[in-house]
Design an enzyme around this catalytic site. Structure first.
Site, PDB file in Angstrom:
ATOM      1  N   CYS A 151      12.491 -48.579  14.684  1.00 22.91           N
ATOM      2  CA  CYS A 151      12.296 -48.278  13.262  1.00 22.91           C
ATOM      3  C   CYS A 151      13.559 -47.766  12.583  1.00 22.91           C
ATOM      4  O   CYS A 151      13.611 -47.713  11.353  1.00 22.91           O
ATOM      5  CB  CYS A 151      11.158 -47.281  13.082  1.00 22.91           C
ATOM      6  N   GLY A 170      10.638 -35.314   8.151  1.00 30.12           N
ATOM      7  CA  GLY A 170      10.603 -34.154   7.277  1.00 30.12           C
ATOM      8  C   GLY A 170       9.603 -34.282   6.144  1.00 30.12           C
ATOM      9  O   GLY A 170       8.772 -35.180   6.116  1.00 30.12           O
ATOM     10  N   GLY A 182       9.086 -37.614   4.168  1.00 32.83           N
ATOM     11  CA  GLY A 182       8.149 -38.621   4.663  1.00 32.83           C
ATOM     12  C   GLY A 182       6.815 -38.040   5.077  1.00 32.83           C
ATOM     13  O   GLY A 182       6.092 -38.619   5.887  1.00 32.83           O
ATOM     14  N   ASN A 213       6.208 -35.520   6.957  1.00 35.56           N
ATOM     15  CA  ASN A 213       6.205 -35.085   8.361  1.00 35.56           C
ATOM     16  C   ASN A 213       6.454 -33.580   8.441  1.00 35.56           C
ATOM     17  O   ASN A 213       7.019 -32.991   7.517  1.00 35.56           O
ATOM     18  CB  ASN A 213       7.285 -35.808   9.165  1.00 35.56           C
TER      19      ASN A 213
END
Length: 490
Positions: free
Chosen positions: A250, A421, A424, A426
């Site tokens: 990715c 983080g 995104g 996260n």
């Protein structure tokens, strides 16, 4: 007798968790040396079986290349192991004698390891190593398209752990991966933390489970070639990075943004190094197979340029290493601008680094917020100005983003799970490692007394004070009366 597959898979999850609970209690009583021996045995087994697991992964999923799957397996078994092997993860892991604070590690317990189909064996090796290093048991949930190779990898890791004194049930994998099983694993009371690698929907499900979760977002990675770039070297890095395992990592590049002043040189170098540029007709045909149902067409993931060309009904040379189309638009209406997880790149042109910065920012917003961005540039002032405001957790300079982001060619912590983080959605922007899978308790000694502010009693009001009744002499009163009478002419 008919057996309900969902019910059977849910029961399998519960059985795995029960064994993991017992195993983790045993592991938690072990010393650092004992756990390190177990982890070393696991890394050795992964190294010995790396090629066989790579072959299994390609045969089962149809994604990528055996040679590159082998490299990823060895990266986990060698590089990641070397990066974590000396770390303290048991008991007191640090002592700050100046401030009299000790830090104590305590395992989270049981990790739910969600494994993708794109990197199944290497991800399983990686997650098993960091989970056990941190003192945890782990239960894997494989992608249905990679169930056999994931199960085999987990089995090898468990056998290696037992050879070094690890308990039974420490590392397990669901043999019947169903949505019901994944849901049960992520929400079960015995699961302590989720380590999720997969599609956006799976990561969202992990964060919605009510459990602490480390998930990762998509990586629509742009890379900028500034006019100061060493073009042959930069293009070499990009081509090697993008074609690695047919683009299934990715963090691989998805779009090149090039300064107008060096565009012709960059295109010539890309062609020299195996890129095939699509004409308008070929671009249209290829765009039609990139998207399916509003998202990425899974049929092109990890496939060769020739296989993708065949799907698109076009012909490309047998030696073409990747497909490139010039693009100006960004959005779902422009398929080349999305994350493609295959050897396909978009090429954008910028007048200067500020315009390139805007293009890269928009590409990240389309589908790669918080993940990775690359820049090839020899001017450090431009590098600093370019990267300072980018919503990306990894900014890779003068290296391929595939290898730079995972820490293979940079000083970033080696990892196969890359946090995005808050950009995104996260919980962390870190490259995930063992330190994310244990709690840190702090033993703090008293080193000073609490300073208390001295309380001053409030002063009592005095009768003759300004705050009390005002008093004057008899003579002053008489003078005031005379003055008033005089004014009244009495």
């Amino acid at each position: 007798m008919m057996i309900d597959t969902d019910l059977a898979s849910v029961q399998e999850v519960r059985d795995c968790l029960a064994l993991a609970k017992t195993a983790q209690k045993v592991l938690q009583q072990m010393t650092q040396s004992q756990i390190d021996q177990i982890v070393q045995s696991m890394a050795n087994a992964a190294r010995e079986e790396a090629k066989r697991l790579a072959v299994m992964a390609v045969e089962e999923t149809g994604f990528g290349k055996v040679a590159d799957k082998l490299t990823k397996n060895l990266f986990a078994a060698n590089d990641i192991y070397q990066a974590i092997k000396a770390r303290k993860t048991v008991g007191i892991i640090s002592r700050d004698e100046a401030n009299r604070v000790w830090e104590v590690a305590q395992p989270v317990g049981i990790v739910a390891g969600i494994v993708p189909s794109t990197n199944p064996t290497s991800t399983t090796i990686f997650k098993a190593l960091i989970a056990v290093k941190a003192g945890n048991a782990i239960v894997f949930s494989p992608h249905p398209a990679a169930a056999k190779c994931t199960l085999e990898t987990a089995r090898l890791m468990q056998e290696a752990a037992e050879r070094a004194g690890g308990p039974a049930g420490l590392i397990s994998c669901i043999a019947q991966p169903t949505m019901a099983a994944v849901q049960e694993l992520m929400t079960h009371k015995m699961t302590d933390v989720i380590l999720a690698t997969g599609g956006t929907a799976m990561v969202k499900a992990a964060y919605s489970s009510g459990k602490p979760a480390f998930g990762v977002g998509p990586g629509n990675v742009p890379v900028y070639l500034h006019e100061s770039a060493d073009v042959p070297t930069a293009v070499g890095h990009i081509v090697a990075s993008k074609t690695f395992d047919n683009g299934t990592i990715c963090s691989s590049e998805q779009a090149i943004v090039v300064d107008q002043s060096i565009k012709r040189k960059v295109i010539a170098e890309l062609k020299q190094q195996g890129a095939y540029f699509l004409d308008d007709h070929e671009k249209k045909q290829t765009a039609a197979v990139i998207m399916a149902g509003g998202g990425l067409n899974a049929q092109i993931v990890g496939k060769s340029p020739q296989a993708i060309a065949e799907m698109a009904g076009i012909l490309v040379p047998d030696d073409a290493r990747l497909l490139i189309a010039e693009e100006t638009g960004i959005g779902k209406a422009y398929p080349f601008s999305i994350e493609k997880l295959s050897p396909i790149l978009a090429l954008y042109t910028a007048g200067d680094w500020q315009e390139a910065s805007d293009i890269c920012h928009r590409l990240l917003e389309l589908g790669g917020l918080g993940h990775t961005i690359g820049i090839h540039c020899q001017d450090l002032q431009v590098v600093e100005a370019f990267c300072i405001d980018k919503p990306a957790s990894r900014i890779i300079v003068n290296s391929g983003t595939t290898f730079g982001a995972i820490g293979a060619t940079t000083g970033i912590q080696p990892s196969m799970t890359l946090g995005c983080g808050s950009f995104g959605n996260n919980i962390t922007s870190d490259n995930i490692g063992p330190e994310h899978l244990f709690n840190v308790k702090r033993v703090a000694f008293g080193i000073r007394e609490m300073k208390q502010k001295e309380v001053v009693p409030e002063a009592k009001a005095q009768p003759n004070s300004a705050a009390g009744q005002m008093t004057v002499s008899r003579e002053e009163v008489m003078e005031i009366i005379k003055s008033v009478l005089a004014e009244m002419k009495l």
